[in-house]
Structure formats: C-alpha cells, structure tokens
Design a protein around this motif. Structure first.
Motif, PDB file in Angstrom:
ATOM      1  N   TRP A 100       0.951  -1.315  -0.040  1.00 44.27           N
ATOM      2  CA  TRP A 100      -0.098  -0.046  -0.073  1.00 44.27           C
ATOM      3  C   TRP A 100       0.875   1.430   0.030  1.00 44.27           C
ATOM      4  O   TRP A 100       0.418   2.345  -0.049  1.00 44.27           O
ATOM      5  CB  TRP A 100      -1.106   0.287   1.342  1.00 44.27           C
ATOM      6  N   GLY A 101       2.049   1.149  -0.057  1.00 42.04           N
ATOM      7  CA  GLY A 101       2.791   2.240   0.206  1.00 42.04           C
ATOM      8  C   GLY A 101       3.119   3.091  -1.080  1.00 42.04           C
ATOM      9  O   GLY A 101       3.072   2.568  -2.347  1.00 42.04           O
ATOM     10  N   GLY A 102       3.561   4.169  -0.901  1.00 41.13           N
ATOM     11  CA  GLY A 102       4.031   5.079  -2.228  1.00 41.13           C
ATOM     12  C   GLY A 102       5.397   4.864  -2.446  1.00 41.13           C
ATOM     13  O   GLY A 102       6.076   3.923  -2.023  1.00 41.13           O
ATOM     14  N   THR A 103       5.735   5.324  -3.572  1.00 39.31           N
ATOM     15  CA  THR A 103       6.980   5.206  -4.295  1.00 39.31           C
ATOM     16  C   THR A 103       8.014   6.209  -4.266  1.00 39.31           C
ATOM     17  O   THR A 103       9.282   6.130  -4.503  1.00 39.31           O
ATOM     18  CB  THR A 103       7.011   4.951  -5.672  1.00 39.31           C
ATOM     19  N   SER A 104       7.651   7.384  -3.678  1.00 33.82           N
ATOM     20  CA  SER A 104       8.662   8.477  -3.589  1.00 33.82           C
ATOM     21  C   SER A 104       8.974   9.279  -2.281  1.00 33.82           C
ATOM     22  O   SER A 104      10.135   9.966  -1.999  1.00 33.82           O
ATOM     23  CB  SER A 104       8.186   9.691  -4.627  1.00 33.82           C
ATOM     24  N   PHE A 105       7.971   9.309  -1.355  1.00 35.32           N
ATOM     25  CA  PHE A 105       8.146  10.193  -0.434  1.00 35.32           C
ATOM     26  C   PHE A 105       9.339   9.852   0.680  1.00 35.32           C
ATOM     27  O   PHE A 105      10.272  10.545   1.027  1.00 35.32           O
ATOM     28  CB  PHE A 105       6.561  10.063   0.423  1.00 35.32           C
ATOM     29  N   ILE A 106       9.181   8.480   1.022  1.00 29.72           N
ATOM     30  CA  ILE A 106      10.430   7.830   1.915  1.00 29.72           C
ATOM     31  C   ILE A 106      11.669   7.632   1.411  1.00 29.72           C
ATOM     32  O   ILE A 106      12.620   8.166   1.903  1.00 29.72           O
ATOM     33  CB  ILE A 106       9.878   6.739   2.522  1.00 29.72           C
ATOM     34  N   PRO A 107      11.708   7.400  -0.258  1.00 27.35           N
ATOM     35  CA  PRO A 107      13.017   7.675  -0.895  1.00 27.35           C
ATOM     36  C   PRO A 107      13.363   8.854  -0.935  1.00 27.35           C
ATOM     37  O   PRO A 107      14.732   9.049  -0.607  1.00 27.35           O
ATOM     38  CB  PRO A 107      12.662   6.767  -2.165  1.00 27.35           C
ATOM     39  N   SER A 108      12.740   9.865  -1.015  1.00 26.46           N
ATOM     40  CA  SER A 108      13.161  11.361  -0.949  1.00 26.46           C
ATOM     41  C   SER A 108      13.753  11.744   0.336  1.00 26.46           C
ATOM     42  O   SER A 108      14.815  12.045   0.542  1.00 26.46           O
ATOM     43  CB  SER A 108      12.158  12.154  -1.409  1.00 26.46           C
ATOM     44  N   LEU A 109      13.029  11.105   1.462  1.00 30.99           N
ATOM     45  CA  LEU A 109      13.479  11.449   2.886  1.00 30.99           C
ATOM     46  C   LEU A 109      14.746  10.943   3.032  1.00 30.99           C
ATOM     47  O   LEU A 109      15.780  11.333   3.870  1.00 30.99           O
ATOM     48  CB  LEU A 109      12.430  11.025   3.748  1.00 30.99           C
ATOM     49  N   LEU A 110      15.019   9.584   2.654  1.00 26.01           N
ATOM     50  CA  LEU A 110      16.336   8.888   3.018  1.00 26.01           C
ATOM     51  C   LEU A 110      17.221   9.055   1.895  1.00 26.01           C
ATOM     52  O   LEU A 110      18.457   8.616   1.712  1.00 26.01           O
ATOM     53  CB  LEU A 110      15.922   7.315   3.058  1.00 26.01           C
ATOM     54  N   GLN A 111      16.963   9.908   0.701  1.00 25.22           N
ATOM     55  CA  GLN A 111      17.808   9.898  -0.449  1.00 25.22           C
ATOM     56  C   GLN A 111      18.469   8.841  -1.066  1.00 25.22           C
ATOM     57  O   GLN A 111      19.625   8.501  -1.181  1.00 25.22           O
ATOM     58  CB  GLN A 111      18.900  11.022   0.080  1.00 25.22           C
ATOM     59  N   THR A 112      17.471   7.768  -1.175  1.00 28.29           N
ATOM     60  CA  THR A 112      17.733   6.583  -1.879  1.00 28.29           C
ATOM     61  C   THR A 112      17.076   6.508  -3.146  1.00 28.29           C
ATOM     62  O   THR A 112      15.824   6.847  -3.238  1.00 28.29           O
ATOM     63  CB  THR A 112      17.460   5.554  -0.973  1.00 28.29           C
ATOM     64  N   VAL A 143       7.646   6.654   9.818  1.00 31.46           N
ATOM     65  CA  VAL A 143       7.230   7.513   8.959  1.00 31.46           C
ATOM     66  C   VAL A 143       6.123   6.687   7.899  1.00 31.46           C
ATOM     67  O   VAL A 143       6.731   5.336   7.615  1.00 31.46           O
ATOM     68  CB  VAL A 143       8.153   8.125   8.234  1.00 31.46           C
ATOM     69  N   LEU A 144       5.002   7.167   7.671  1.00 29.82           N
ATOM     70  CA  LEU A 144       4.058   6.205   6.768  1.00 29.82           C
ATOM     71  C   LEU A 144       4.028   7.082   5.694  1.00 29.82           C
ATOM     72  O   LEU A 144       3.576   8.342   5.390  1.00 29.82           O
ATOM     73  CB  LEU A 144       2.883   5.904   7.522  1.00 29.82           C
ATOM     74  N   ASP A 145       3.938   6.298   4.373  1.00 26.06           N
ATOM     75  CA  ASP A 145       3.242   6.909   3.137  1.00 26.06           C
ATOM     76  C   ASP A 145       2.382   6.076   2.638  1.00 26.06           C
ATOM     77  O   ASP A 145       2.593   4.955   2.152  1.00 26.06           O
ATOM     78  CB  ASP A 145       4.401   7.226   2.214  1.00 26.06           C
ATOM     79  N   VAL A 146       1.065   6.589   2.767  1.00 21.98           N
ATOM     80  CA  VAL A 146      -0.123   5.857   2.546  1.00 21.98           C
ATOM     81  C   VAL A 146      -0.614   6.092   0.966  1.00 21.98           C
ATOM     82  O   VAL A 146      -1.308   7.147   0.877  1.00 21.98           O
ATOM     83  CB  VAL A 146      -1.225   5.992   3.820  1.00 21.98           C
ATOM     84  N   HIS A 147      -0.452   5.336   0.292  1.00 19.19           N
ATOM     85  CA  HIS A 147      -0.873   5.482  -1.094  1.00 19.19           C
ATOM     86  C   HIS A 147      -2.053   4.747  -1.568  1.00 19.19           C
ATOM     87  O   HIS A 147      -3.032   5.338  -1.984  1.00 19.19           O
ATOM     88  CB  HIS A 147       0.229   4.891  -2.299  1.00 19.19           C
ATOM     89  N   LYS A 148      -2.399   3.535  -1.027  1.00 14.97           N
ATOM     90  CA  LYS A 148      -3.563   2.777  -1.184  1.00 14.97           C
ATOM     91  C   LYS A 148      -3.931   2.418   0.289  1.00 14.97           C
ATOM     92  O   LYS A 148      -3.148   2.785   1.396  1.00 14.97           O
ATOM     93  CB  LYS A 148      -3.297   1.272  -1.831  1.00 14.97           C
ATOM     94  N   MET A 149      -5.206   2.377   0.396  1.00 17.18           N
ATOM     95  CA  MET A 149      -5.945   2.257   1.903  1.00 17.18           C
ATOM     96  C   MET A 149      -5.336   1.101   2.626  1.00 17.18           C
ATOM     97  O   MET A 149      -4.761   0.099   2.291  1.00 17.18           O
ATOM     98  CB  MET A 149      -7.450   1.869   1.587  1.00 17.18           C
ATOM     99  N   LEU A 150      -4.977   1.476   3.910  1.00 17.25           N
ATOM    100  CA  LEU A 150      -4.824   0.252   4.924  1.00 17.25           C
ATOM    101  C   LEU A 150      -5.884  -0.358   5.509  1.00 17.25           C
ATOM    102  O   LEU A 150      -7.247   0.229   5.220  1.00 17.25           O
ATOM    103  CB  LEU A 150      -4.127   0.836   6.059  1.00 17.25           C
ATOM    104  N   SER A 151      -6.040  -1.336   6.177  1.00 14.53           N
ATOM    105  CA  SER A 151      -7.191  -2.292   6.629  1.00 14.53           C
ATOM    106  C   SER A 151      -7.796  -1.389   7.666  1.00 14.53           C
ATOM    107  O   SER A 151      -7.222  -0.583   8.391  1.00 14.53           O
ATOM    108  CB  SER A 151      -6.561  -3.563   7.152  1.00 14.53           C
ATOM    109  N   ILE A 152      -8.964  -1.678   7.830  1.00 14.05           N
ATOM    110  CA  ILE A 152      -9.736  -1.485   8.967  1.00 14.05           C
ATOM    111  C   ILE A 152      -9.215  -2.189  10.209  1.00 14.05           C
ATOM    112  O   ILE A 152      -9.146  -3.273   9.918  1.00 14.05           O
ATOM    113  CB  ILE A 152     -11.407  -1.636   8.692  1.00 14.05           C
ATOM    114  N   GLN A 153      -8.992  -1.498  11.217  1.00 11.63           N
ATOM    115  CA  GLN A 153      -8.378  -2.397  12.279  1.00 11.63           C
ATOM    116  C   GLN A 153      -8.716  -1.587  13.596  1.00 11.63           C
ATOM    117  O   GLN A 153      -9.073  -0.667  13.785  1.00 11.63           O
ATOM    118  CB  GLN A 153      -6.848  -2.352  12.202  1.00 11.63           C
ATOM    119  N   VAL A 154      -8.179  -2.495  14.776  1.00 13.24           N
ATOM    120  CA  VAL A 154      -8.585  -2.021  15.851  1.00 13.24           C
ATOM    121  C   VAL A 154      -7.401  -2.820  16.928  1.00 13.24           C
ATOM    122  O   VAL A 154      -6.740  -3.852  16.567  1.00 13.24           O
ATOM    123  CB  VAL A 154      -9.951  -2.370  16.610  1.00 13.24           C
ATOM    124  N   HIS A 155      -6.925  -2.225  17.982  1.00 11.50           N
ATOM    125  CA  HIS A 155      -5.967  -2.803  18.887  1.00 11.50           C
ATOM    126  C   HIS A 155      -6.647  -3.160  20.166  1.00 11.50           C
ATOM    127  O   HIS A 155      -7.416  -2.383  20.592  1.00 11.50           O
ATOM    128  CB  HIS A 155      -4.754  -2.022  19.003  1.00 11.50           C
TER     129      HIS A 155
END
Length: 402
Positions: A16-28, A89-101
């Motif tokens: 579900w993750g994006g492809t650019s936000f975290i790579p930009s943060l980490l410069q990878t 750090v999260l980059d949500v591109h697609k939805m995550l599951s309905i969840q509870v803890h």
C-alpha cells in the motif's frame, strides 16, 4: 557513553506504500518503483534499526540497549525495562485495513491463550503477536485522510437514510445500536454483502477516475476501495465501515490519537506515527490479510466517537507537544526558522527525525548533522543538547512522558 548517535531505521515495502516520499527522505533511489510504505525506528522484533558508534561500526539498537540498559534512564528502565515506543514514517498510497488494537490486559490474556493453543507467532492464523497494547498517535506531514471511530448517532442515521442501498440497515441500528449494527454487517453472509454493495459500487464506478474528486465524500473512498481490492465474487465487507465511521481530514501538523478499541483505517497521505511497541492488529476489512471477525468484535468499542484533532500545545517558542493518555510515548516537534536554535535535555532514549530542512545536534562533545539522506538520530540523557539550523527546519522528537 550516553550522547548522540546516528540512527538508521528499517524500510517496510508493504504493497500500500507510495514510491517517492520515503525514498526522498532517505535520499535513496527507487528505479524499480517499489512501494516504500513505512520507515521504522525503535527496538521492535521486526525492526532492525541500527546506530552508528564512534568507531563507525553499526550495531542493532535493540542489542545496544540490552548491553546498556542504563541509557534508558532509571524511570523508563523501572517502568518498562525496554524502549517502550516505536516511531515510524508512513506513506499511504493505497488504503490500509480497517483495524483495532486490544487493551494491555486483553493482549496479555489473548497472547497467552494463543501460546497455549500452540499457534505459531508467525502463523497467518495468529492474531496476537505479543502481550502489549498498541495505542497510536499520528501527526500529518501532508493532507491526510483516515477513518476514525463510529459516527455520532445523528450523522449515522443521516448516512443510512441517504445511501439508498444501506437503508435496510437503519432498522437494525435503531433496534440494536452500534454493536448490533456492526456485528450484523461483519457476520452477514457473503451473498448479502454482495447483494447490498454491488449496486452501490456499480453506481460509483466513475467517481474514482474523476480528475478532481470530492474526498470529503465517502462515495469516493468506496469507489477507491472497490478498485483497490478486486473482489472476485466476494466484495470486501470493510466497505460498510467507510459509511459507518467518521471520515477525517487532517491538515499538515495536526494529530489524532487512536486508543485501544477505536476502529480506524488510514486512507491516504503521509504522516509520522508513534505507538507502544507492539504488532497486535485485529483487522475488519479493506485488506487481503487475515481477518478474524470473532476476535475483532471482542475489542471494538461500538460507541460514537467524537473526533478530537490534536493541534499540539506550544511548550516553548520552537517546540509543541501532542499530548495523549498513553504512558508509553510522547511526541513533540521543533519548528525552527533560519538561524534559530533550541536546547533540550533528553529524559530517556529519544529518537529525532528531520522532515524538513537541515539541522545540527551538539552536546558539547559530539556534533551530528540531520539532513535528507541521514534524517534520524538517537540521543540519551546526561547532557543538554543544542539543536540549531541554517534554514527553516522541522524535527520530530519521540520520547516517554516524565
């Protein structure tokens, strides 16, 4: 010696993750367009976070703290015996599951039960991976959309009246309340799920492809869910929750707290998130992962949730804190203008994450730069630390309440 250490977290490539936000943060680089969903910083069993020692060797943070438990400080060591939080750090591109803890008491009980039943911790049937609770606080790094708790009754009645395909659920809500309604849709035979939701999805087919969609409208997220989770004859019943839960929009810098029992789902955007160090997640849809409705219903608070957005409380000219009731963690943020600096004294092992600008940490004997590519560090109690910048800078500070 206690001081300042460069920290390198662990990237999670969930689909579900994006492809650019975290790579930009980490410069990878990411030429293969892999999903970079999360960046973990902490001592979780599934986290291989490392720190760089003065001789430039890298060691696992969890092993380092086992060898030097005193670095946690007396209070945290006595209360928890380990670093009690996980910072992400999260980059949500697609939805995550309905969840509870679960609560702490429930997690201890159910973890022990599954151990007794001989269910392997890595089994897909396993619900409780550890004996801890998992309250969560997130702060938006962009416009962020999520589902958070059940709507107040008047709003829920309005929804059930105005979405024609859901009107048959109104009588159940009027008669049996939140618990009866949620139990009904979660235990409903799949044929009935399809009968109700298929016409709804068909009517919304063009919305997701709209170039300027109305993201304040649940219909958009239903259309996106239907597109994202091909059903092959079994429509995901998590779609009901999009209409039953509060749809929340957070602006950059705003936070929200998810305590035990509050059902939620992240829909889109980037955030930082801090939580008790646990992996206990009970899922209720919008996922291809394991769903155990019986266990889910044990923990969901079937009651109205009045959304409380946390703007952060200014505790100095440059730092504001996002206060919650969780004893395991505290999150604050430094917003510094060009040329500004601030000094602080760590209370325990504190993780710092730069999300904008460049900064320097200095405790009088060690200096360390935070910048894109090397955005994170861990600092320990014992010396005051000066944080300074040559340009506008944002640094988040993960700690434990004193």
């Amino acid at each position: 010696m206690p001081g300042i250490y460069r920290l390198k977290g662990t990237v999670k490539h969930y689909d579900w993750g994006g492809t650019s936000f975290i790579p930009s943060l980490l410069q990878t680089g990411n030429d293969d367009r892999l999903p970079f969903a999360e960046y973990w910083m902490g001592v979780h069993a599934q986290d291989n976070c490392t720190i760089e020692l003065p001789d430039h060797r890298r060691v696992l943070l969890k092993e380092f703290l086992k060898e030097h438990p005193g670095f946690l400080g007396n209070d945290v060591q006595q209360r928890f015996g380990h670093l009690p939080y996980l910072f992400k750090v999260l980059d949500v591109h697609k939805m995550l599951s309905i969840q509870v803890h679960p609560t702490k008491a429930a997690a201890e009980k159910e973890f022990a039960r599954e151990n007794t039943e001989g269910i392997a911790v890595d089994s897909p049937r396993r619900n409780y991976k550890d004996d801890n609770h998992k309250p969560e606080l997130m702060v938006a790094l962009s416009d962020f959309w999520l589902l958070h708790g059940f709507k107040p009754p008047e709003e829920l009645v309005y929804t059930l009246l105005n979405v024609a395909e859901l009107r048959e659920l109104l009588g159940i809500f009027n008669q049996s309340g939140y618990e009866g309604l949620y139990k009904h849709v979660m235990e409903m035979p799949q044929d009935d799920v399809n009968r109700i939701l298929q016409p709804l999805i068909d009517n919304l087919a063009t919305i997701y492809r709209d170039k300027d969609p109305d993201k304040y409208d649940e219909d958009y997220w239903v259309a996106k869910a239907a597109y994202s989770f091909p059903h092959n004859g079994k429509i995901d019943r998590g779609i009901f929750s999009i209409y039953l839960f509060n749809l929340v929009h957070l602006k950059k810098g705003e936070g929200i707290f998810q305590d035990a029992g509050v059902p939620h789902a992240y829909l889109e955007g980037q955030n930082v998130e801090i939580m008790a160090s646990s992996d206990n997640v009970l899922r209720g849809g919008l996922t291809n992962k394991h769903i155990d409705v019986k266990e889910l219903l044990k923990h969901v608070k079937c009651e109205p949730t009045h959304v409380r957005i946390i703007p952060g409380e200014q505790i100095s000219n440059a730092e504001k804190v996002y206060t919650t009731t969780a004893p395991d963690f505290q999150l604050s943020v430094f917003d510094l203008k060009k040329g500004e600096s601030i000094s602080f004294s760590p209370a325990t092992a504190e993780i710092l994450l730069l999300t904008e600008g460049n900064a320097e940490l200095d405790n009088g004997s060690v200096k360390l730069k935070l910048q894109p590519g090397n955005p994170s560090a861990i600092v320990f109690s014992g010396k005051e630390i000066k944080l300074s910048c040559a340009q506008g800078t944002t640094v988040f500070r993960a700690s434990v309440p004193r």
